[in-house]
Design a protein around this motif. Structure first.
Motif, PDB file in Angstrom:
ATOM      1  N   VAL A 315       0.834  -1.196   0.000  1.00 54.57           N
ATOM      2  CA  VAL A 315       0.000   0.000   0.000  1.00 54.57           C
ATOM      3  C   VAL A 315       0.870   1.248   0.000  1.00 54.57           C
ATOM      4  O   VAL A 315       0.590   2.228  -0.707  1.00 54.57           O
ATOM      5  CB  VAL A 315      -0.967  -0.008   1.205  1.00 54.57           C
ATOM      6  N   ARG A 316       1.937   1.238   0.795  1.00 54.15           N
ATOM      7  CA  ARG A 316       2.855   2.381   0.772  1.00 54.15           C
ATOM      8  C   ARG A 316       3.572   2.469  -0.581  1.00 54.15           C
ATOM      9  O   ARG A 316       3.835   3.574  -1.078  1.00 54.15           O
ATOM     10  CB  ARG A 316       3.880   2.265   1.903  1.00 54.15           C
ATOM     11  N   LEU A 317       3.887   1.328  -1.166  1.00 53.35           N
ATOM     12  CA  LEU A 317       4.495   1.353  -2.488  1.00 53.35           C
ATOM     13  C   LEU A 317       3.546   2.007  -3.494  1.00 53.35           C
ATOM     14  O   LEU A 317       3.959   2.841  -4.317  1.00 53.35           O
ATOM     15  CB  LEU A 317       4.845  -0.073  -2.925  1.00 53.35           C
ATOM     16  N   LEU A 318       2.260   1.645  -3.432  1.00 50.68           N
ATOM     17  CA  LEU A 318       1.283   2.249  -4.338  1.00 50.68           C
ATOM     18  C   LEU A 318       1.059   3.724  -4.017  1.00 50.68           C
ATOM     19  O   LEU A 318       0.720   4.512  -4.908  1.00 50.68           O
ATOM     20  CB  LEU A 318      -0.034   1.479  -4.268  1.00 50.68           C
ATOM     21  N   ALA A 319       1.251   4.105  -2.750  1.00 47.96           N
ATOM     22  CA  ALA A 319       1.137   5.520  -2.392  1.00 47.96           C
ATOM     23  C   ALA A 319       2.253   6.328  -3.050  1.00 47.96           C
ATOM     24  O   ALA A 319       2.005   7.389  -3.648  1.00 47.96           O
ATOM     25  CB  ALA A 319       1.182   5.681  -0.875  1.00 47.96           C
ATOM     26  N   TRP A 320       3.485   5.835  -2.936  1.00 47.11           N
ATOM     27  CA  TRP A 320       4.580   6.541  -3.594  1.00 47.11           C
ATOM     28  C   TRP A 320       4.484   6.423  -5.108  1.00 47.11           C
ATOM     29  O   TRP A 320       4.926   7.323  -5.842  1.00 47.11           O
ATOM     30  CB  TRP A 320       5.924   6.014  -3.088  1.00 47.11           C
TER      31      TRP A 320
END
Length: 501
Positions: A315-320
């Motif tokens: 999810v953090r990867l998709l946020a960045w």
């Protein structure tokens, strides 16, 4: 009481306004149903799906119209003749993107599909907030007056804060607080920019006539350019552009996967739609706006890709990834030519489709109950180990989404979208910006292939085979919708790009 003057009369066409009105009315109806029958939780979700489906059907005619003959409503009679609502192919395509992505989010939020602790307030609150924000997203794409534009923009933003907070734990609270603080700053900048726009152009509408008059006057030109920069900065918060991006990973990580998908898709459609309404009349504004957009695009895609490359939480990867892709979304606007808006809208819609598919798979993997003896990997890339071989449907869909985001075959739509986004920049001779974009395209490939490599590993090395025994029907429906759109647009990119006029 005196009769209204001719200049106060406007024309109404409810069918034209329906893509905005139907979700808004659906939000009210859901709350009424909840008051009368609070235990019929599936009925709330069904009402939301019906409202979005009807709105999608009613938005299609605008997407099929000629750019020279858009759908119009709320028009003043001659001699003024200005229309406050105008939905051409690009605006209608963005409305379809907002409505379709919200439909996927509601399917992922279907009552009972997630065995984890449900969101506070129950399905009625979730559905009504999603519908209200989606109505704002659809409205801001076609609003051409300052008042409607501001109201719709904030309607698309404020319910999203509530959606993040509904999870009810500390990370959700921090994410909602970050989003709220950012929204307040963004709103202040947008309102100030709108006020300066009114002062400089003398008109309460986003129209090229007043802009050209302001650009011809040296004093008014300065005020107009300051207004444009403030509006760009305010909308940069909503688009997750650097340096206005800090809320993005915190809000995504604190929210549930469906709500994070809503922030990554529907909210981004609303932000770009609002930006296009501002930018399109500014063709010919000159260097200050072009330089600002170019710098934001270059810095956003670079920082987003670098930080996405080291994330272990998907999810953090998709946020960045959202931060990096936001740079690509506004890249064509640095040229400010007639085709830049369509290129920007096309890239955003391609990103939205792939991102929704990725979030759907992450949601299924994360929400599936763990069997005894299986370690709960949670939101980690390791939880997707061997997914392509252990669960071909999930792994194949996620793999195609990642390749599309990377711009690699068979995710052809991602590659075509990047070429289309680069075309206006190259056409204007902005070679330094084009080189930065190409380097970031290569860096983006590393970001998504790192995750893709996890899908190809031996499934016995990870928990995928033991964890996922079945896919909830609502999540399967969301996966089929997103996957079908992704495959269809990769096989025939013109299905998507042709809608943009």
């Amino acid at each position: 009481m005196s009769a209204p003057t001719a200049s106060t009369l406007v024309t109404f066409d409810w069918l034209v306004l329906a893509p905005v009105a139907v979700p808004a009315l659906g939000a009210v109806l859901v709350l009424v149903v909840d008051a009368l029958a609070p235990r019929l939780v599936r009925l709330h979700a069904a009402v939301g799906l019906l409202a979005l489906t009807a709105a999608i059907a009613l938005a299609v005619p605008g997407a099929l119209r000629s750019a020279d003959d858009p759908l119009r409503s709320l028009c003043l009679p001659a001699p003024d003749g200005a229309c406050l609502y105008e939905a051409g192919p690009l605006a209608s395509a963005l409305q379809l993107g907002a409505l379709g992505s919200a439909l996927v989010v509601l399917l992922l939020s279907w009552p009972g599909a997630d065995p984890r602790e449900p969101l506070r307030g129950g399905p009625a609150v979730v559905v009504s907030l999603v519908l209200a924000a989606t109505a704002g997203a659809a409205g801001v794409a076609a609003a051409h007056d300052l008042g409607s534009w501001l109201v719709c923009l904030e309607l698309a933003t404020l319910p999203a804060i509530g959606l993040v907070a509904l999870r009810g734990d500390s990370p959700a609270g921090r994410g909602a607080l970050a989003l709220l603080t950012t929204s307040l700053v963004s709103f202040a900048m947008v309102v100030l920019g709108a006020a300066l726009w009114l002062v400089s152009t003398g008109e309460a509408v986003f129209a090229p006539g007043g802009v050209q008059d302001a650009l011809a006057d040296p004093q008014r030109r300065v005020v107009l350019l300051l207004a444009a920069l403030l509006l760009l900065a305010g909308l940069g918060f909503k688009l997750s552009l650097v340096p206005f991006h800090a809320w993005t990973p915190q809000a995504y990580a604190g929210a549930t996967e469906p709500v994070a998908a809503f922030l990554a898709a529907t909210s981004k459609v609303a932000a770009l739609a609002a930006l296009l309404v501002v930018v399109r009349p500014l063709v010919g504004a000159g260097a200050p706006v072009l330089v600002a957009i170019g710098i934001l695009a270059a810095v956003s895609m670079t920082l987003g890709n670098v930080l996405a490359l080291v994330q272990d939480d998907p999810v953090r990867l998709l946020a960045w990834s959202t931060v990096a892709q936001a740079g690509w979304v506004i890249l064509p606007l640095s040229a400010l030519d007639d085709g830049a808006a369509a290129a920007s809208g096309g890239y955003l819609l391609a990103y939205v489709i792939a991102t929704l598919v990725a979030f759907t798979v992450v949601h299924v993997v994360t929400a599936t109950p763990r069997r005894r003896g299986v370690v709960d990997q949670g939101r980690t890339l390791a939880a997707h180990t061997g997914l392509l071989r252990a669960h071909p449907l999930l792994g194949g869909a996620l793999g195609l989404a990642l390749l599309s985001l990377a711009g690699l075959p068979p995710g052809v739509i991602g590659l075509v979208a990047k070429v289309v986004a680069l075309r206006p920049v190259v056409g204007e001779g902005q070679w330094l910006l084009a080189v930065v974009a190409v380097l970031n395209a290569v860096l983006g490939v590393a970001v998504y292939l790192r995750w893709f490599a996890v899908l190809l590993r031996d499934p016995d090395e990870g928990p995928a085979r033991a964890v996922i025994r079945r896919i909830p029907r609502s999540a399967l429906a969301a996966l089929v919708l997103g996957g079908t759109a992704l495959v269809a647009t990769s096989v025939m990119p013109q299905l998507l790009l042709g809608l943009l006029g």
